[in-house]
Design a protein around this motif. Structure first.
Motif, mmCIF file in Angstrom:
data_model
loop_
_atom_site.group_PDB
_atom_site.id
_atom_site.type_symbol
_atom_site.label_atom_id
_atom_site.label_comp_id
_atom_site.label_asym_id
_atom_site.label_seq_id
_atom_site.Cartn_x
_atom_site.Cartn_y
_atom_site.Cartn_z
ATOM 1 N N PRO A 1 0.833 -1.206 0.000
ATOM 2 C CA PRO A 1 0.000 0.000 0.000
ATOM 3 C C PRO A 1 0.866 1.254 0.000
ATOM 4 O O PRO A 1 1.981 1.258 0.508
ATOM 5 N N LEU A 2 0.344 2.302 -0.591
ATOM 6 C CA LEU A 2 1.048 3.586 -0.619
ATOM 7 C C LEU A 2 0.856 4.308 0.705
ATOM 8 O O LEU A 2 -0.179 4.163 1.356
ATOM 9 N N CYS A 3 1.847 5.098 1.077
ATOM 10 C CA CYS A 3 1.813 5.830 2.346
ATOM 11 C C CYS A 3 2.255 7.268 2.125
ATOM 12 O O CYS A 3 2.988 7.554 1.169
ATOM 13 N N PRO A 4 1.830 8.196 2.999
ATOM 14 C CA PRO A 4 2.344 9.561 2.917
ATOM 15 C C PRO A 4 3.868 9.536 2.906
ATOM 16 O O PRO A 4 4.496 8.755 3.605
ATOM 17 N N GLU B 1 1.015 13.179 0.270
ATOM 18 C CA GLU B 1 0.879 13.849 1.560
ATOM 19 C C GLU B 1 -0.164 13.187 2.452
ATOM 20 O O GLU B 1 0.093 12.911 3.610
ATOM 21 N N ARG B 2 -1.372 12.976 1.905
ATOM 22 C CA ARG B 2 -2.436 12.367 2.714
ATOM 23 C C ARG B 2 -3.553 11.857 1.806
ATOM 24 O O ARG B 2 -3.661 12.248 0.651
ATOM 25 N N VAL B 3 -4.380 10.980 2.358
ATOM 26 C CA VAL B 3 -5.534 10.450 1.638
ATOM 27 C C VAL B 3 -6.640 11.495 1.666
ATOM 28 O O VAL B 3 -6.975 12.036 2.717
ATOM 29 N N ASP C 1 5.563 8.642 0.213
ATOM 30 C CA ASP C 1 5.948 7.859 -0.964
ATOM 31 C C ASP C 1 6.045 8.761 -2.184
ATOM 32 O O ASP C 1 5.316 9.757 -2.305
ATOM 33 N N TYR D 1 -5.218 10.837 -3.389
ATOM 34 C CA TYR D 1 -4.268 11.425 -2.452
ATOM 35 C C TYR D 1 -4.038 12.888 -2.784
ATOM 36 O O TYR D 1 -4.093 13.281 -3.948
#
Length: 101
Positions: free
Chosen positions: A4-7, A18-20, A9, A30
């Motif tokens: 999964p992608l994360c802030p 930055e954020r979802v 990345d 995002y």
């Protein structure tokens, strides 16, 4: 299955998550920083970046689905506002980009 992608990345060597902003049927949106625009001094470097969910990204026609959405939303552009500015497809995935203020 991909991680999964994360802030924090980085996608395509340019977009830093930055954020979802939201999660929907096709994937996740995002807020991201366009580091290339920042490098050239663009004051509005934030974008909304849509990443296809796993069930769609594994589909051989995933890029076609995303490009179809891009094409439809691009037609909503009016002076001073654009619903969608670009789409990108790479071996790592397909993404949709929109300006974010």
């Amino acid at each position: 299955m991909t991680a999964p992608l994360c802030p924090g990345d980085l996608l395509a060597g340019r977009y830093q998550l930055e954020r979802v902003l939201g999660i929907g049927g096709m994937g996740v949106v995002y807020r991201a920083r366009d580091l290339l625009h920042e490098q050239f001094g663009e004051p509005r470097s934030s974008v909304a970046l849509k990443v296809l969910g796993e069930c769609f990204s594994e589909c051989p026609d995933a890029h076609v689905l995303l490009y179809s959405e891009f094409s439809l939303t691009r037609s909503l552009c009016t002076r001073g506002w654009c619903a969608c500015s670009a789409s990108m497809s790479t071996p790592a995935g397909s993404w949709l980009f929109s300006p974010w203020n």
